[in-house]
Design a protein around this motif. Structure first.
Motif, PDB file in Angstrom:
ATOM      1  N   LEU A 167      41.265  45.442  46.250  1.00  0.00           N
ATOM      2  CA  LEU A 167      41.645  45.926  47.576  1.00  0.00           C
ATOM      3  C   LEU A 167      40.944  44.753  48.653  1.00  0.00           C
ATOM      4  O   LEU A 167      41.902  44.753  49.485  1.00  0.00           O
ATOM      5  CB  LEU A 167      41.524  47.456  47.774  1.00  0.00           C
ATOM      6  CG  LEU A 167      42.226  48.203  47.006  1.00  0.00           C
ATOM      7  CD1 LEU A 167      41.824  49.832  47.577  1.00  0.00           C
ATOM      8  CD2 LEU A 167      43.661  48.282  47.543  1.00  0.00           C
ATOM      9  N   ILE A 168      40.067  44.699  48.547  1.00  0.00           N
ATOM     10  CA  ILE A 168      39.291  43.740  49.649  1.00  0.00           C
ATOM     11  C   ILE A 168      40.151  42.199  49.478  1.00  0.00           C
ATOM     12  O   ILE A 168      40.494  41.855  50.593  1.00  0.00           O
ATOM     13  CB  ILE A 168      37.830  43.634  49.224  1.00  0.00           C
ATOM     14  CG1 ILE A 168      37.217  44.963  49.586  1.00  0.00           C
ATOM     15  CG2 ILE A 168      37.235  42.454  50.234  1.00  0.00           C
ATOM     16  CD1 ILE A 168      35.630  45.238  49.244  1.00  0.00           C
ATOM     17  N   THR A 169      40.300  41.612  48.375  1.00  0.00           N
ATOM     18  CA  THR A 169      41.004  40.538  48.281  1.00  0.00           C
ATOM     19  C   THR A 169      42.156  40.692  48.999  1.00  0.00           C
ATOM     20  O   THR A 169      42.655  39.888  49.503  1.00  0.00           O
ATOM     21  CB  THR A 169      40.643  40.237  46.774  1.00  0.00           C
ATOM     22  OG1 THR A 169      39.473  40.410  46.434  1.00  0.00           O
ATOM     23  CG2 THR A 169      41.541  38.774  46.462  1.00  0.00           C
ATOM     24  N   ASP A 170      43.070  41.725  48.501  1.00  0.00           N
ATOM     25  CA  ASP A 170      44.317  41.624  49.074  1.00  0.00           C
ATOM     26  C   ASP A 170      44.646  41.840  50.535  1.00  0.00           C
ATOM     27  O   ASP A 170      45.379  41.379  51.450  1.00  0.00           O
ATOM     28  CB  ASP A 170      45.245  42.549  48.369  1.00  0.00           C
ATOM     29  CG  ASP A 170      45.039  42.362  47.018  1.00  0.00           C
ATOM     30  OD1 ASP A 170      45.166  41.336  46.568  1.00  0.00           O
ATOM     31  OD2 ASP A 170      45.621  43.263  46.001  1.00  0.00           O
ATOM     32  N   ARG A 171      43.698  43.102  51.157  1.00  0.00           N
ATOM     33  CA  ARG A 171      43.829  43.636  52.466  1.00  0.00           C
ATOM     34  C   ARG A 171      42.748  43.280  53.412  1.00  0.00           C
ATOM     35  O   ARG A 171      42.640  43.612  54.602  1.00  0.00           O
ATOM     36  CB  ARG A 171      44.101  44.978  52.378  1.00  0.00           C
ATOM     37  CG  ARG A 171      45.350  45.079  51.512  1.00  0.00           C
ATOM     38  CD  ARG A 171      45.637  46.768  51.373  1.00  0.00           C
ATOM     39  NE  ARG A 171      45.727  47.591  52.570  1.00  0.00           N
ATOM     40  CZ  ARG A 171      45.671  48.987  52.646  1.00  0.00           C
ATOM     41  NH1 ARG A 171      45.851  49.514  51.810  1.00  0.00           N
ATOM     42  NH2 ARG A 171      45.790  49.326  53.859  1.00  0.00           N
ATOM     43  N   GLY A 172      41.671  42.836  52.766  1.00  0.00           N
ATOM     44  CA  GLY A 172      40.499  42.338  53.620  1.00  0.00           C
ATOM     45  C   GLY A 172      39.971  40.862  53.831  1.00  0.00           C
ATOM     46  O   GLY A 172      40.981  40.169  53.993  1.00  0.00           O
ATOM     47  N   ILE A 173      38.880  40.901  53.912  1.00  0.00           N
ATOM     48  CA  ILE A 173      38.222  39.394  54.296  1.00  0.00           C
ATOM     49  C   ILE A 173      37.581  38.928  53.205  1.00  0.00           C
ATOM     50  O   ILE A 173      36.624  39.760  52.389  1.00  0.00           O
ATOM     51  CB  ILE A 173      37.511  39.283  55.506  1.00  0.00           C
ATOM     52  CG1 ILE A 173      38.116  39.368  56.723  1.00  0.00           C
ATOM     53  CG2 ILE A 173      36.876  38.086  55.653  1.00  0.00           C
ATOM     54  CD1 ILE A 173      39.143  38.452  57.205  1.00  0.00           C
ATOM     55  N   GLY A 174      38.123  37.802  52.497  1.00  0.00           N
ATOM     56  CA  GLY A 174      36.936  37.126  51.451  1.00  0.00           C
ATOM     57  C   GLY A 174      37.222  37.708  50.160  1.00  0.00           C
ATOM     58  O   GLY A 174      38.420  38.439  49.876  1.00  0.00           O
ATOM     59  N   ASN A 175      36.659  37.267  48.934  1.00  0.00           N
ATOM     60  CA  ASN A 175      36.859  37.486  47.679  1.00  0.00           C
ATOM     61  C   ASN A 175      36.322  38.896  47.263  1.00  0.00           C
ATOM     62  O   ASN A 175      35.031  38.989  47.653  1.00  0.00           O
ATOM     63  CB  ASN A 175      36.382  36.522  46.690  1.00  0.00           C
ATOM     64  CG  ASN A 175      36.596  37.074  45.177  1.00  0.00           C
ATOM     65  OD1 ASN A 175      36.139  37.744  44.788  1.00  0.00           O
ATOM     66  ND2 ASN A 175      37.769  36.221  44.649  1.00  0.00           N
ATOM     67  N   GLY A 176      37.121  39.999  47.092  1.00  0.00           N
ATOM     68  CA  GLY A 176      36.643  41.372  46.752  1.00  0.00           C
ATOM     69  C   GLY A 176      35.499  41.356  45.868  1.00  0.00           C
ATOM     70  O   GLY A 176      34.231  42.127  46.133  1.00  0.00           O
TER      71      GLY A 176
END
Length: 437
Positions: free
Chosen positions: A180-189
């Motif tokens: 989710l972080i990788t798709d919708r956030g910043i950086g590699n989740g």
């Protein structure tokens, strides 16, 4: 770095991504404190307090889980099964032709390999969860704790299955949060969660060093450790950014009335091309014989030798073997991750050449020669950084709880630099003025 974050918060869409990432981090940290069913939480806390600063064989995995492993929570396994699965798939890509073909297919092949990684992560989580539950039931998770045998009071098979399922589900949730972080956030989740897990152990480790200190109430030792940590971070940043740039020239080609090519670029070869992978490999390999000796009964000679040499981080045999394993795995990983023949063929295909070097096989030999030359200082640097907690701070008796260890510093610096670069690149895309200046 702080300027980049401040500018990112002023940009509406980047601010949403940063807040979303922070929200996922909060959820992840909450999950690391939720105990699984069937565990006596009071006994666990008592054993954790008694074993503070001395985590034994499970120190590395506990660090990657943000301290959740020894707490036996739903996120006890943390991101470690996914890291192991990713490394295994990356190694198998070189060995299995089918995986190598998928890697060359682009985005579709990468998605398929990611799916295989998820399946392998779940399988490894089941194995590691079963091992952790068996270790907790036998009392070996906290050797020396008076109530270690009471951590899992119910020994029924149903309770064991429920505990393993909870840990496996927790690992799957952690993997989902990272994506989710990788798709919708910043950086590699996955890297962000690994960063948070390691950083979360810093305050308690620093405070443990302060409490163990004797000079000025422990503040002298505390200040020295912080100063050494800052110096190490600076040196790691310097080496991680160091690279050998091999110039590449592309010949001009006439297609119709237009000319193409004629540009010059370079191939960046990092001094530490392998990253933190050799340290993780070496730690895992040394972890296996010590774990086997811990679970084996009797007082055999080989068990005594392993416990006195390989299981003790400050033993000369452990230090020597650990250093040579890091150097070996550094060369091994570089050999399988960078293919000079493939790079030389691609350069020849598009009309590129290294000035003074003929295209084809001579280019591949030259790239291999340069790569071996720069891998030597990179591997020695990894070995020295990984052994700093054991050698340099043995006088402070902080080798077990020193937070600025080699693996943690390498991961934190690498993830931090990569995240800041992504934020700066997105800021540049949104504020690019082009030829308007």
């Amino acid at each position: 770095m702080l300027t980049a974050f401040a500018r990112a918060f002023k940009t509406p869409d980047l601010r949403k991504k940063l807040l979303f990432t922070l929200g996922i981090i909060v959820v992840y940290r909450v999950g690391t404190h939720v105990p699984i069913p069937g565990v006596d939480y009071t006994s666990v806390q008592q054993c954790v307090d008694e074993a503070s600063g001395n985590q034994g064989l499970f120190g590395l995995v506990n660090m990657f889980s943000g301290g959740a492993l020894l707490q036996i929570t739903i996120f006890a396994l943390g991101i470690m099964p996914y890291i192991t699965a990713s490394i295994i798939l990356q190694l198998l890509t070189v060995v299995i032709p089918r995986l190598e073909a998928l890697k060359k297919e682009g985005q579709a092949g990468t998605a398929k390999i990611t799916q295989y990684t998820r399946y392998l992560t779940v399988a490894l989580a089941i194995l590691q969860g079963t091992g952790l539950v068996a270790t907790a039931r036998s009392g070996a998770l906290f050797s020396g704790c008076t109530v270690a045998g009471q951590i899992v009071p119910d020994r029924a098979i149903f309770t064991t299955i429920v505990m393993v399922i909870c840990m496996t589900a927790g690992t799957a949730v952690v993997m989902w949060l990272g994506e989710l972080i990788t798709d919708r956030g910043i950086g590699n989740g996955m890297s962000i969660l690994m960063f948070i897990s390691i950083a979360a152990t810093f305050p308690s480790a620093l405070w443990a060093i302060k409490k163990q200190g004797t000079l000025a109430g422990g503040w002298i030792e505390f200040g020295i450790v912080c100063a050494v940590g800052l110096i190490m971070i600076g040196l790691v940043v310097l080496v991680e950014q160091a690279q050998r740039r091999i110039p590449v020239q592309y010949a001009k080609r006439m297609i119709g009335r237009r000319s193409y090519g004629g540009t010059s670029t370079y191939i960046p070869l990092k001094v530490n091309q392998a990253g933190v992978i050799p340290v993780i490999f070496a730690s895992s390999l040394l972890y296996i014989p010590a774990l086997v000796a811990q679970f084996s009964g009797g007082n055999a000679g080989w068990k005594t030798w392993i416990e006195q040499n390989l299981a003790q981080p400050d033993a000369p045999a452990h230090i020597t073997l650990y250093f040579f394993l890091i150097v070996f795995f550094a060369f091994f990983y570089v050999a399988i991750s960078f293919n000079p023949e493939e790079v030389a063929d691609n350069m020849k295909k598009y009309g590129g050449f290294i000035p003074g070097i003929r295209a084809g096989r001579p280019t591949a030999e030259y790239l291999s020669y340069v790569l071996n030359r720069i891998t030597w200082p990179g591997s020695l640097y990894l070995g020295l950084i990984a052994l700093v907690p054991t050698i340099a701070l043995a006088g402070f008796d902080a080798n077990q709880s020193f937070p600025f260890g080699g693996t943690s510093i390498l991961i934190i610096v690498g993830v931090g630099l990569e995240t800041v670069k992504q934020i700066e690149s997105q800021l540049q895309q949104r504020n690019y003025e082009g030829f308007l200046r």
